[in-house]
Motif scaffolding. Structure first.
Motif, short mmCIF file in Angstrom:
data_model
loop_
_atom_site.label_atom_id
_atom_site.label_comp_id
_atom_site.label_asym_id
_atom_site.label_seq_id
_atom_site.Cartn_x
_atom_site.Cartn_y
_atom_site.Cartn_z
N PHE A 222 -7.56 -0.13 -10.45
CA PHE A 222 -8.03 -0.02 -8.94
C PHE A 222 -7.53 1.00 -8.16
O PHE A 222 -6.21 1.49 -8.91
CB PHE A 222 -8.21 -0.48 -8.02
N GLY A 223 -7.86 2.61 -7.74
CA GLY A 223 -7.52 3.54 -7.68
C GLY A 223 -6.67 2.94 -5.98
O GLY A 223 -6.54 1.72 -5.27
N ASN A 224 -7.21 4.04 -4.64
CA ASN A 224 -6.51 3.79 -3.48
C ASN A 224 -7.62 3.30 -2.81
O ASN A 224 -8.26 3.48 -1.39
CB ASN A 224 -6.28 4.84 -2.90
N GLU A 225 -8.27 2.29 -3.17
CA GLU A 225 -9.12 1.15 -2.45
C GLU A 225 -9.20 -0.42 -2.96
O GLU A 225 -8.33 -0.54 -4.20
CB GLU A 225 -10.71 1.45 -2.62
N ASN A 226 -10.02 -1.12 -2.21
CA ASN A 226 -10.55 -2.54 -2.71
C ASN A 226 -9.31 -3.83 -3.70
O ASN A 226 -8.16 -3.78 -2.30
CB ASN A 226 -11.17 -2.52 -4.70
N PHE A 227 -8.96 -4.28 -4.32
CA PHE A 227 -7.43 -4.48 -4.96
C PHE A 227 -6.08 -3.57 -4.67
O PHE A 227 -5.34 -4.29 -4.20
CB PHE A 227 -7.44 -5.05 -6.08
N GLY A 228 -6.17 -2.23 -5.01
CA GLY A 228 -5.74 -1.13 -4.49
C GLY A 228 -4.74 -1.08 -3.38
O GLY A 228 -4.16 -0.97 -2.79
N LYS A 229 -5.95 -1.36 -2.50
CA LYS A 229 -5.96 -0.90 -0.57
C LYS A 229 -5.27 -2.63 -0.12
O LYS A 229 -4.08 -2.82 0.35
CB LYS A 229 -6.69 -0.86 -0.26
N MET A 230 -5.84 -3.35 -0.81
CA MET A 230 -5.26 -4.90 -1.14
C MET A 230 -3.63 -4.83 -1.10
O MET A 230 -3.15 -5.50 -0.40
CB MET A 230 -5.93 -5.77 -1.35
N VAL A 231 -3.10 -5.04 -2.07
CA VAL A 231 -1.39 -4.62 -2.51
C VAL A 231 -1.14 -3.46 -1.50
O VAL A 231 0.18 -4.25 -1.02
CB VAL A 231 -1.64 -3.82 -3.68
N GLU A 232 -1.33 -2.92 -1.33
CA GLU A 232 -0.90 -1.94 0.20
C GLU A 232 -0.47 -2.68 0.82
O GLU A 232 0.23 -2.05 1.70
CB GLU A 232 -1.59 -0.47 0.05
N LEU A 233 -1.57 -3.33 1.44
CA LEU A 233 -1.80 -4.03 2.87
C LEU A 233 -0.54 -5.42 2.50
O LEU A 233 -0.19 -5.81 3.77
CB LEU A 233 -2.91 -4.38 3.22
N ALA A 234 -0.73 -5.41 1.96
CA ALA A 234 -0.03 -6.80 1.43
C ALA A 234 1.99 -6.83 1.43
O ALA A 234 2.56 -7.44 0.75
CB ALA A 234 -0.43 -8.19 -0.03
N GLY A 235 2.08 -5.42 0.90
CA GLY A 235 3.13 -4.69 1.37
C GLY A 235 4.14 -4.42 -0.02
O GLY A 235 5.14 -4.38 -0.69
N ALA A 337 0.28 -11.34 -0.65
CA ALA A 337 1.86 -10.67 0.10
C ALA A 337 2.68 -12.01 -0.71
O ALA A 337 3.83 -11.75 -0.32
CB ALA A 337 1.56 -10.90 1.00
N LYS A 338 2.09 -13.23 -0.50
CA LYS A 338 3.09 -14.23 -1.02
C LYS A 338 4.10 -14.14 -2.46
O LYS A 338 5.02 -14.29 -2.40
CB LYS A 338 2.29 -15.50 -1.12
N TRP A 339 2.39 -13.18 -3.30
CA TRP A 339 3.21 -13.23 -4.26
C TRP A 339 4.15 -12.20 -4.17
O TRP A 339 6.09 -12.12 -4.78
CB TRP A 339 2.72 -13.00 -5.35
N LEU A 340 4.15 -11.05 -4.04
CA LEU A 340 5.74 -9.79 -3.37
C LEU A 340 6.08 -10.39 -2.61
O LEU A 340 7.76 -9.35 -2.65
CB LEU A 340 4.46 -9.01 -2.78
N HIS A 341 6.22 -10.68 -1.32
CA HIS A 341 7.15 -10.90 -0.47
C HIS A 341 6.99 -12.48 -0.26
O HIS A 341 7.07 -13.05 0.56
CB HIS A 341 7.13 -10.44 0.94
N PRO A 342 7.95 -13.01 -1.23
CA PRO A 342 8.56 -15.23 -1.13
C PRO A 342 8.83 -15.69 0.39
O PRO A 342 8.56 -16.82 0.74
CB PRO A 342 8.65 -15.62 -2.29
N GLU A 343 9.94 -14.44 0.44
CA GLU A 343 10.67 -15.26 1.26
C GLU A 343 10.51 -14.47 2.77
O GLU A 343 10.03 -15.58 3.49
CB GLU A 343 11.93 -14.40 1.45
N LEU A 344 8.94 -13.28 2.80
CA LEU A 344 8.82 -13.44 4.08
C LEU A 344 7.62 -14.16 4.30
O LEU A 344 7.50 -14.60 5.74
CB LEU A 344 8.26 -11.95 4.35
N PHE A 345 6.59 -14.66 2.85
CA PHE A 345 5.57 -15.66 3.23
C PHE A 345 5.95 -16.75 2.88
O PHE A 345 4.75 -17.06 2.38
CB PHE A 345 4.70 -14.88 2.81
N LYS A 346 6.86 -17.34 3.13
CA LYS A 346 6.84 -17.88 2.68
C LYS A 346 6.39 -19.74 3.25
O LYS A 346 5.78 -21.25 2.45
CB LYS A 346 8.59 -18.94 2.63
#
Length: 378
Positions: A222-235, A337-346
């Motif tokens: 994915f480019g800068n939309e769809n799941f690509g944008k979701m990744v960015e929103l999730a940190g 977000a939980k996968w990428l930042h487990p401590e922030l979103f425990k």
């Protein structure tokens, strides 16, 4: 106040304004996601869905009877999401008798069949726009008084989901219900974006593989939309953001190895009717978690992932592919977000969020199985 909070408040005002404008059987002019003005009598009573998976948003508005307006639909739901199809079929057996259509994009849509069903409106995904225009379908349908309306949950879903839900809410006479959904969606996204805005968190590099194992080719992304944008929103930082110019595209194996992503997320679903016995990861409602982990691990044996940091660290995950094509993307944002930042979103529980969505908006019970991870298995 966050952007999503302001959007939610604006939505309340929009609902209050429009609810006083449209009455039963009144002709109104609506603007679809392409900017077209379409005159239509609302609420519509007979609808053709240009894609079967549009039932995802129909069910969120017509929760008690999601098929009451549907007089025909495209034949993709069963093949693209077999587990989801069977879940709805068990509760609404009448859906199996609905007339089905081919697609506009592949030229198998039968316009004469559509006209014979006398729909009040045909709802199409925006990705069928070019094919629809080239075939002159809008003009042909217009001659017999059938409007065609575009929505979008796939090409630019983070931009067009709210507008699409408002269009459908207007068509169905369910504006307040649509606004309630939009508020819930905004609140759930804010549970991620508000935390990230206050944290100075490093953005891990993420490779999103679209439909991994669906074919032997590697690797769709994915480019800068769809799941690509979701990744960015999730940190996270979407690895393919600057490689793929549009929403969808392909990344070659050498690019993956050279980029050495910190995290890998593969989309999957039960595609047994498309690719029997395929290597795809069948995440979805009530999926077998052991089978999902086994198949996910198998995909990481491909040359594109040799020696990659994410594989070494077991930071490899699978997520339900259909989040890319429905208004439930906020659940995916939370899980990523939980996968990428487990401590922030425990304390964040995406399964609980998805369950609440089902309880408030959907006619079927929630069954976990939409996510899998080698990190958990390890």
């Amino acid at each position: 106040m966050t952007m999503f909070g302001r959007v939610a408040l604006a939505a309340v005002g929009f609902c209050a304004l429009f609810s006083g404008l449209a009455f039963a059987g009144e002709k109104v002019t609506i603007k679809d996601v392409t900017g077209r003005d379409i005159e239509v009598s609302v609420p519509v009573e007979h609808v053709i869905l240009g894609e079967g998976r549009q039932i995802y948003f129909v069910a969120a508005l017509d929760t008690d009877a999601p098929f009451s307006r549907v007089v025909g639909w495209r034949d993709d739901f069963k093949k693209a999401d077999l587990d989801g199809y069977n879940e709805y079929l068990a509760k609404f057996p009448e859906m199996d008798k609905l007339p089905t259509f081919g697609g506009m994009k592949d030229g198998t849509f039968d316009i004469e069949q559509a006209v014979a069903l006398k729909p009040d409106v045909i709802i199409m995904n925006i990705d069928a726009k070019t094919a629809t225009e080239e075939a002159g379908y809008i003009e042909k349908l217009g001659k017999v008084g059938i409007p065609l309306v575009y929505v979008d949950f796939r090409e630019k879903p983070m931009e067009n989901t709210e507008a699409s839900m408002r269009v459908i809410g207007t068509l169905f006479g369910k504006q307040e219900r649509a606004e309630e959904f939009i508020r819930f969606r905004a609140e759930q996204i804010a549970r991620v974006t508000d935390v990230l805005a206050k944290a100075d968190a490093k953005k891990p590099l993420v490779f999103m593989e679209r439909a991994g194992g669906y074919s032997d080719d590697c690797c769709m992304s994915f480019g800068n939309e769809n799941f690509g944008k979701m990744v960015e929103l999730a940190g996270g930082a979407n690895m393919a953001k600057d490689i793929i110019p549009g929403t969808f595209g392909t990344v070659n194996p050498e690019q993956i190895i050279a980029s050495n992503p910190d995290q890998i997320i593969v989309t999957g679903a039960n595609w047994e009717l498309y690719v029997p016995g395929g290597n795809w990861v069948g995440v979805g409602p009530d999926a077998d978690p052991k089978a999902s982990v086994r198949k996910l691990a198998n995909l990481m044996q491909r040359p594109a992932f040799t020696g990659v940091k994410a594989v070494k660290d077991n930071n490899v995950h699978a997520i339900w592919h259909q989040f890319y094509n429905n208004p439930y993307q906020f659940v995916a944002v939370q899980q990523i977000a939980k996968w990428l930042h487990p401590e922030l979103f425990k304390n964040l529980d995406p399964d609980a969020t998805f369950k609440e969505l089902h309880e408030r908006f959907l006619p079927v019970d929630y069954k976990p199985g939409y996510f899998a991870s080698l990190a958990v298995a390890g």
